[in-house]
Design a protein around this motif. Sequence first.
Motif, mmCIF file in Angstrom:
data_model
loop_
_atom_site.group_PDB
_atom_site.id
_atom_site.type_symbol
_atom_site.label_atom_id
_atom_site.label_comp_id
_atom_site.label_asym_id
_atom_site.label_seq_id
_atom_site.Cartn_x
_atom_site.Cartn_y
_atom_site.Cartn_z
ATOM 1 N N LYS A 175 0.822 -1.213 0.000
ATOM 2 C CA LYS A 175 0.000 0.000 0.000
ATOM 3 C C LYS A 175 0.856 1.264 0.000
ATOM 4 N N ILE A 176 1.914 1.225 0.786
ATOM 5 C CA ILE A 176 2.777 2.421 0.869
ATOM 6 C C ILE A 176 3.456 2.646 -0.482
ATOM 7 N N LEU A 177 3.977 1.568 -1.072
ATOM 8 C CA LEU A 177 4.639 1.709 -2.376
ATOM 9 C C LEU A 177 3.647 2.183 -3.436
ATOM 10 N N LYS A 178 2.422 1.689 -3.344
ATOM 11 C CA LYS A 178 1.401 2.058 -4.323
ATOM 12 C C LYS A 178 1.075 3.557 -4.221
ATOM 13 N N ARG A 179 0.969 4.051 -3.013
ATOM 14 C CA ARG A 179 0.626 5.475 -2.900
ATOM 15 C C ARG A 179 1.800 6.362 -3.322
ATOM 16 N N ILE A 180 3.023 5.875 -3.103
ATOM 17 C CA ILE A 180 4.176 6.642 -3.600
ATOM 18 C C ILE A 180 4.111 6.708 -5.128
#
Lengths: 218, 455
Positions: free
Chosen positions: B362-367
């Motif tokens: 999720k964190i990588l996706k939002r980045i």
Amino acid sequence: MARFTPDNVELALEIIDRYPVRKSALIPLLHLAQEQDGYVAEDAMAHIAELVGVTPAEVLGTASFYEMFKLHPVGRYVINICTNISCQLLGGEDLLHHAEQTLGVKAGSTTPDGLFTIEDVECIAACTEAPCLQVNYRYRHRITAEEFDQLIEDLRAGRLTDEVPAHGVLARVRQRLVPTSRAGAVAPDDGREPVWMAPPTVPEPAPEAPSGPSAGSV
Amino acid sequence: MADQVPQIITGRFGYEDSHTLARYEATGGYQALRTALAMRPEQVVEEVKTASLLGRGGAGFPAGVKWGFCPQAVWPRYLVVNGDESEPGTYKDRLLLEKDPHQLIEGVLLTSYAVGCGQAFLYVRGEMALAQERLAQALNDAYAAGYIGRNILGSDFSVDVVLHWGAGAYIVGEETALIESLEGNRGMPRLKPPFFPAAKGLYLQPTIVNNVETLSNIPWIVANGGAAFAELGAEASRGTRMFAVSGHVRNPGVFEVEFGVTTFRDVIYGEQYAGGIREGHTLKAFIPGGASAPWFFDEHLDLPLEKGAVDRAGSMLGSGAIVVMDDSTDAVKACHRVVRFFARESCGKCTPCREGTTWLEKILKRILDGYGRPSDLALLLDVADNISPGFAWPPKQTTICPLGPSAVSPIMTAVERFRVEFEDHIRRGMQAQAAQAPQQPVAVRSAEVRDAAHG
């Protein structure tokens, strides 16, 4: 539809007989159910539970873990498009978007005519042939947008029915164990050492001082 | 060098009918079985130990040593073949199954004979329909010819080999999960100890789990001797090994090369192998052993394909999967795709993996989507550290199996090497949002983030 046909019950019993423990046949029987109906129906799971000797909930528990078991009807052709790293590097995501555009449905859904389901899948072991896809688990390597369109056209026109059976039919060649040649399943509580592992029988040394008639003497 | 190296396991690939019994028999097939039946089972084990055959599935444990872990006088023993090849970048077992099924079957028979396995199971990934068909045919033919079943070739050796279809789950490649799956359960790994398969495996009996490529080597070893096998290669890595070189290379392919001496530069740049980076580009990074492996860079090119050397350099040869990324690759995007894989495939048994891989994704996706925050890199590393504390190599783990730590590998190396790219994504995202005036209400924005994360 859904419980096994008499022919499939016979096949199911043959499959169960291969394993030392009945429950091991659960996944093979789920494949058989999917082959019969195109997906795994609730009644089929109940029937498998009876055959294997577990509860229907246990069958559902196992079935729901595995990607290949579809618990709802899917298209006649399930198209798995790989977007994992090797395919992503060479346009796998573009291919997926093209497929979504062409068929008018998003990954994970089925066209209204019930013909095609598109899936965005993980690596399918054709990494040097990227981007790749599978139609009902039959591979298409290094596929372009044009080739994808041609594939859809061919499938629609029924030109590939020999090569690509309907969804659910995984392998058209089945292992057959013949009672006369098979060794048989080995139960976990069997406990016996396999005969070929037994230490070699050394010839009995001749008795040094025979005290009486030997039972084995000729 | 490359010209004289024998093709130990891919030698028949050139024949159109390489998968048939007729071709296998015409090219020396099932001769090793006859040879072995004239030997004591212990002698066959010794040959494999002499060969120093490392497992080709991922962990790289010596096969002969693994066989020796079965407790004495506990029967029956089972053999389970791990044909659930699904590590991203890996493409070799499928070729062995499709093109030379009898070679694997002979390897299974030799192993069953040597170890004393009462029954063998071929667990083959369900998605490989052609491999399933070829194996089923090969098994039927081999039974009919008397190579499998009761009193094989007139000896007192009897074993059934049962073909078992998998059903789509990466985690089942882990040996204890494979056993769970073979027992008809959800494919969730078991705790080791006590459930080391050699001691308590299938049905809690001693069980040998070996990879397809590993077992495909056994007929050659028995036919030619373990010493001949060990003459090839170097250090711990003997014989030959298959490597799939994929990604941004001119000639992606699967190559059988001498293990331990051939270098990454050879297979990536060699004209007879992948032929170098595609026109107009340069190397950015490569994954040396499947998605679970930390990434390598230019400075690692001259390392030999040798287990010890690669381990010491901080990565692994894993499943023989080399994925090459050129300078056009977005490191954040590639990293996200690999992490997404592990998030999807986590079986859910251990909390650090189930929750951790999901949050990493999720964190990588939002980045990637332009919603990254300046604190996200620290957060990413913190979550990763909770799955695999200290970013050590080999990885420490807070989980039962290595799947969780595998998601940390790409993050650990990509963030360290390409930190600027991650920061750049975050900065550009923030600038784009700041440019949207008036500022959108927070509630709407978080909904977007949620939608984006769930595709």
